[in-house]
Design a protein around this motif. Structure first.
Motif, short mmCIF file in Angstrom:
data_model
loop_
_atom_site.label_atom_id
_atom_site.label_comp_id
_atom_site.label_asym_id
_atom_site.label_seq_id
_atom_site.Cartn_x
_atom_site.Cartn_y
_atom_site.Cartn_z
N LEU A 109 -3.42 1.18 -8.40
CA LEU A 109 -3.72 1.24 -6.96
C LEU A 109 -5.05 0.55 -6.65
O LEU A 109 -5.14 -0.25 -5.72
CB LEU A 109 -3.73 2.70 -6.51
CG LEU A 109 -3.85 2.94 -5.01
CD1 LEU A 109 -3.00 4.14 -4.58
CD2 LEU A 109 -5.26 3.16 -4.55
N ASP B 72 0.83 -1.21 0.00
CA ASP B 72 0.00 0.00 0.00
C ASP B 72 0.87 1.27 0.00
O ASP B 72 0.60 2.22 -0.74
CB ASP B 72 -0.95 0.00 1.21
CG ASP B 72 -1.98 -1.12 1.11
OD1 ASP B 72 -2.10 -1.71 0.02
OD2 ASP B 72 -2.66 -1.40 2.11
N TRP C 139 -4.44 -2.68 -4.31
CA TRP C 139 -4.57 -2.24 -2.91
C TRP C 139 -4.88 -3.42 -1.99
O TRP C 139 -5.70 -4.27 -2.32
CB TRP C 139 -5.68 -1.19 -2.80
CG TRP C 139 -5.83 -0.67 -1.40
CD1 TRP C 139 -6.75 -1.04 -0.48
CD2 TRP C 139 -4.98 0.30 -0.78
NE1 TRP C 139 -6.55 -0.37 0.69
CE2 TRP C 139 -5.48 0.46 0.54
CE3 TRP C 139 -3.88 1.04 -1.18
CZ2 TRP C 139 -4.89 1.34 1.45
CZ3 TRP C 139 -3.29 1.91 -0.29
CH2 TRP C 139 -3.79 2.06 1.01
#
Ligand SMILES: C[S@@+](CC[C@H](N)C(=O)[O-])C[C@H]1O[C@@H](n2cnc3c(N)ncnc32)[C@H](O)[C@@H]1O
Length: 243
Positions: free
Chosen positions: A99, A52, A103
């Motif tokens: 992302l 992350d 994630w």
């Protein structure tokens, strides 16, 4: 490069950027999107945090470097100037998609609002954040921010003119309403998990750094007019003294 290709490149980048932002509403808010900021943890905490943080660092570096005047000069040696902003939008979208895809949620609860009224208030603030973002882009120049104005001017054979420094509605209350909108979408949640907190904390720090860099460029470009704006209008919190 043919003007039509530049226009199509700008339109496709805008379309992708818009779709990514629509996906972000569900990703951050925790509804409808197949991947979300919060959710069951499927990796160890250390592993999830490492991935992350790496994703957020990639986002911060791409956004900050590509927004700097020196980088734009280098990029426009390789591409027509009219494509520069669309390229920024395109690469920002790609990094955000990465992302959303990679994630790793960490469902260690930091706070959880039990009262229905409080939960509704959080969602209302979250929706307000998105509204502030969209309205802020419309108040400076939505089409310039997303690169469409640049490709359209090139298509119609007109040269690009920089936007003047303006103080439309929100920009009279704070200098960075768009970032205020983002901060609301990051923090206004009835249930805050550790992964969400990590995301909100790093993006908040990033916004503070981005403001310093953006204001340095705006001061260099607009000179005393921007210095006066800084003195008269607060940065992020309406009603505070300027600076
Ligand atoms: C991503 S936008 C963010 C704008 C602002 N920081 C905000 O949060 O609302 C960055 C662009 O907005 C432009 N900008 C920022 N403040 C402005 C103002 N008062 N008038 C016109 N353009 C502005 C900058 O030149 C920059 O290209």
């Amino acid at each position: 490069m043919p003007k039509l290709s530049i226009l199509i490149y700008g339109l496709l980048s805008y379309l992708l950027g818009s779709l990514v932002l629509v996906y972000a509403i569900g990703f951050l808010g925790g509804f409808l999107a197949p991947t979300q900021l919060d959710g069951p943890r499927t990796f160890t905490i250390v592993e999830a945090m490492a991935v992350d943080v790496a994703l957020l660092l990639l986002f911060a570096v791409q956004h900050s470097v590509m927004a700097r005047p020196w980088f734009k000069v280098q990029l426009t040696r390789l591409l027509p100037a009219a494509m520069e902003r669309s390229t920024y939008v395109l690469l920002s979208s790609v990094v955000m998609l990465l992302l959303f895809w990679q994630w790793r949620p960490i469902n260690w609860i930091i706070w959880n609002a039990e009262s229905p009224l409080l939960r509704v208030a959080c969602y209302a603030l979250y929706a307000t954040g998105w509204l502030v973002i969209v309205l802020s882009t419309l108040q400076i120049n939505h089409f310039d921010l997303f690169g469409l104005r640049q490709v359209w001017l090139a298509f119609t054979g007109k040269s690009y003119t920089h936007l003047p420094l303006t103080r439309p509605l929100f920009y009279r209350w704070v200098r960075h309403p768009l970032y205020v909108g983002w901060l609301l979408t990051f923090w206004a949640t009835p249930t805050m998990g550790l992964g969400h907190l990590l995301f909100a904390s790093i993006t908040t720090l990033y916004i503070l750094v981005a403001i310093v860099l953006e204001e340095r460029d705006l001061l260099a470009h607009h000179g005393p007019a921007y210095a006066a704006y800084q003195k008269e209008v607060p940065m992020l919190v309406p009603g505070l003294r300027g600076r």
